[in-house]
Design a protein around this motif. Structure first.
Motif, PDB file in Angstrom:
ATOM      1  N   THR A   1     -90.185 -25.285 -50.936  1.00  0.00           N
ATOM      2  CA  THR A   1     -90.270 -24.982 -52.362  1.00  0.00           C
ATOM      3  C   THR A   1     -88.866 -24.889 -52.951  1.00  0.00           C
ATOM      4  O   THR A   1     -87.900 -24.581 -52.254  1.00  0.00           O
ATOM      5  CB  THR A   1     -91.004 -23.653 -52.603  1.00  0.00           C
ATOM      6  OG1 THR A   1     -90.326 -22.609 -51.891  1.00  0.00           O
ATOM      7  CG2 THR A   1     -92.440 -23.731 -52.122  1.00  0.00           C
TER       8      THR A   1
ATOM      9  N   LEU B   1     -94.030 -18.623 -47.843  1.00  0.00           N
ATOM     10  CA  LEU B   1     -94.670 -19.144 -46.637  1.00  0.00           C
ATOM     11  C   LEU B   1     -94.291 -18.325 -45.409  1.00  0.00           C
ATOM     12  O   LEU B   1     -95.152 -17.949 -44.612  1.00  0.00           O
ATOM     13  CB  LEU B   1     -94.274 -20.610 -46.431  1.00  0.00           C
ATOM     14  CG  LEU B   1     -94.934 -21.300 -45.230  1.00  0.00           C
ATOM     15  CD1 LEU B   1     -96.364 -21.669 -45.555  1.00  0.00           C
ATOM     16  CD2 LEU B   1     -94.162 -22.551 -44.808  1.00  0.00           C
TER      17      LEU B   1
ATOM     18  N   ASP C   1     -94.683 -27.036 -47.300  1.00  0.00           N
ATOM     19  CA  ASP C   1     -95.159 -26.395 -48.523  1.00  0.00           C
ATOM     20  C   ASP C   1     -94.128 -26.639 -49.617  1.00  0.00           C
ATOM     21  O   ASP C   1     -93.052 -26.040 -49.617  1.00  0.00           O
ATOM     22  CB  ASP C   1     -95.338 -24.894 -48.275  1.00  0.00           C
ATOM     23  CG  ASP C   1     -95.811 -24.143 -49.522  1.00  0.00           C
ATOM     24  OD1 ASP C   1     -96.130 -24.798 -50.537  1.00  0.00           O
ATOM     25  OD2 ASP C   1     -95.868 -22.896 -49.470  1.00  0.00           O
TER      26      ASP C   1
ATOM     27  N   GLY D   1     -88.969 -20.762 -42.672  1.00  0.00           N
ATOM     28  CA  GLY D   1     -88.735 -20.379 -44.051  1.00  0.00           C
ATOM     29  C   GLY D   1     -87.850 -21.374 -44.776  1.00  0.00           C
ATOM     30  O   GLY D   1     -87.431 -22.393 -44.216  1.00  0.00           O
ATOM     31  N   ALA D   2     -87.555 -21.077 -46.038  1.00  0.00           N
ATOM     32  CA  ALA D   2     -86.717 -21.968 -46.836  1.00  0.00           C
ATOM     33  C   ALA D   2     -85.314 -22.049 -46.247  1.00  0.00           C
ATOM     34  O   ALA D   2     -84.742 -21.038 -45.842  1.00  0.00           O
ATOM     35  CB  ALA D   2     -86.657 -21.473 -48.275  1.00  0.00           C
TER      36      ALA D   2
ATOM     37  N   ASP E   1     -91.241 -24.294 -45.337  1.00  0.00           N
ATOM     38  CA  ASP E   1     -91.137 -24.030 -46.773  1.00  0.00           C
ATOM     39  C   ASP E   1     -90.076 -24.946 -47.380  1.00  0.00           C
ATOM     40  O   ASP E   1     -88.902 -24.865 -47.024  1.00  0.00           O
ATOM     41  CB  ASP E   1     -90.746 -22.563 -46.973  1.00  0.00           C
ATOM     42  CG  ASP E   1     -90.765 -22.138 -48.436  1.00  0.00           C
ATOM     43  OD1 ASP E   1     -90.736 -23.013 -49.325  1.00  0.00           O
ATOM     44  OD2 ASP E   1     -90.801 -20.922 -48.690  1.00  0.00           O
TER      45      ASP E   1
ATOM     46  N   THR F   1     -99.580 -22.532 -50.259  1.00  0.00           N
ATOM     47  CA  THR F   1     -99.170 -21.805 -49.055  1.00  0.00           C
ATOM     48  C   THR F   1    -100.335 -21.644 -48.086  1.00  0.00           C
ATOM     49  O   THR F   1    -100.211 -21.941 -46.888  1.00  0.00           O
ATOM     50  CB  THR F   1     -98.591 -20.433 -49.425  1.00  0.00           C
ATOM     51  OG1 THR F   1     -97.391 -20.622 -50.177  1.00  0.00           O
ATOM     52  CG2 THR F   1     -98.265 -19.617 -48.181  1.00  0.00           C
TER      53      THR F   1
ATOM     54  N   THR G   1    -101.184 -25.070 -46.653  1.00  0.00           N
ATOM     55  CA  THR G   1    -100.210 -25.470 -45.633  1.00  0.00           C
ATOM     56  C   THR G   1    -100.507 -24.783 -44.303  1.00  0.00           C
ATOM     57  O   THR G   1    -100.539 -25.422 -43.240  1.00  0.00           O
ATOM     58  CB  THR G   1     -98.781 -25.111 -46.089  1.00  0.00           C
ATOM     59  OG1 THR G   1     -98.478 -25.844 -47.275  1.00  0.00           O
ATOM     60  CG2 THR G   1     -97.748 -25.433 -45.014  1.00  0.00           C
TER      61      THR G   1
END
Length: 252
Positions: free
Chosen positions: A56, A62, A120, A95-96, A54, A33, A36
Motif C-alpha cells: 500500500t 496487513l 495487498d 509489512g510495508a 504490504d 487486507t 490478501t
C-alpha cells in the motif's frame, strides 16, 4: 475444523515462483487486507510456501492484522527492509518496506527464493509503483457490496481496460465482500454484467471473525469464508499471466 482449503485439480502450477497475485481496490475499506490474507491462507495450507506482502502507498495494516509469531525460518524474506512474521496459516507476512522498494523487485526477490506472493495494494492499485507488478501478476479487485463502491468498481475496471488493454480484464478476478449479515442489494444485474467482463466474480459472505479487529486467525473463519477464499485462489491461479499470455497470442 480443517484449515485445508481444497483447490481445483489442474489449476495450480507446480512452481511457486509462477504465482503472483495483486489485490487492490478503487476505494478504502474494500477488504483488500482480509482478501490478501485469505488467498495466502488458501495457497499455504495445501500448496506452497507463501508470502503476503504490504505494498500500500501509506503502509496499511496487513502486518498488524496477521503477525501471529516470530518467523521460524526467515529465509523467504531475509534482507528485505520490512517487518516479517508467521501467520496462523503458515504463510509469511511482510509489512510495508521502509525504503519504498519497488514492489516488482520485491516480487522477483521472493520468487527467487521459491515462494508464491500475494500483495495487498489497498486503494493504490492504479499507482505508478504497481505498474511493473501488474504485468506479472493476476489482479484481484475488491469491493464491498454497497451501491457507491460498486460504481467505483465499474469505473476502475473501465480505466484498467483503457490503460492496460482489454486483455487486462481477462485475467482480473473480482471479489465482492459482504460487510453485513443480511443482503443490502440485489446483486443479480451486477453479477451478470461483471461476469461478461472479467475472468471470475466471487462473493465473500459476512464473517464476524474476519470483520473483528485484531489478529486475522484463519482458523476462526466460517467454512463458507474458507471456501470463498479457496475459490478466489483457484480463479487467480487459473488466469495467471504465464498461462494467459499464450492464449491471447493464439487468439490474435
Amino acid at each position: 475444523m480443517s484449515t485445508v482449503i481444497p483447490l481445483r485439480a489442474g489449476s495450480a502450477p507446480t512452481d511457486p515462483a509462477e504465482v503472483s497475485v495483486l489485490v487492490g481496490a478503487g476505494h478504502g475499506g474494500a477488504g483488500t487486507t482480509t482478501t490478501t490474507l485469505g488467498i495466502a491462507a488458501a495457497l499455504a495450507a495445501p500448496m506452497y510456501p507463501v508470502v503476503a506482502a504490504d505494498t500500500t502507498s501509506d503502509g496499511g495494516n496487513l502486518f498488524t492484522r496477521a503477525a501471529a509469531a516470530p518467523l521460524s525460518a526467515p529465509t523467504l524474506v531475509s534482507g528485505l527492509p520490512a517487518p516479517s512474521a508467521d501467520t496462523t496459516s503458515g504463510a509469511v507476512v511482510l509489512g510495508a518496506a521502509a525504503d519504498r522498494t519497488d514492489p516488482a523487485l520485491i516480487d522477483a526477490l521472493i520468487a527467487s527464493r521459491g515462494a508464491a506472493r500475494v500483495f495487498d495494494a489497498g486503494a493504490a492499485v492504479d499507482a505508478a509503483r504497481h505498474t511493473g507488478l501488474r504485468r506479472s501478476s493476476t489482479l484481484v479487485l475488491c469491493s464491498v457490496v454497497r451501491a457507491e463502491p460498486l460504481t467505483r468498481l465499474r469505473e476502475i475496471l473501465g480505466r484498467a481496460a483503457a490503460v492496460h488493454g482489454p486483455g487486462e480484464l481477462a485475467r482480473t478476478v473480482v471479489v465482492l465482500t459482504h460487510t453485513l449479515p443480511d443482503p443490502v442489494l440485489d446483486l443479480t444485474p451486477v453479477l451478470i454484467g461483471l461476469r461478461r467482463a472479467v475472468a471470475d466474480v466471487i462473493e465473500v459472505p459476512f464473517d464476524s471473525a474476519a470483520a473483528a479487529p485484531g489478529l486475522f486467525d484463519h482458523r476462526a473463519l466460517a467454512p463458507s469464508s474458507l471456501s470463498a477464499y479457496g475459490r478466489i485462489a483457484t480463479a487467480a491461479l487459473a488466469v495467471r499471466p504465464s498461462t494467459e499470455q499464450p492464449r491471447r497470442q493464439e487468439n490474435a
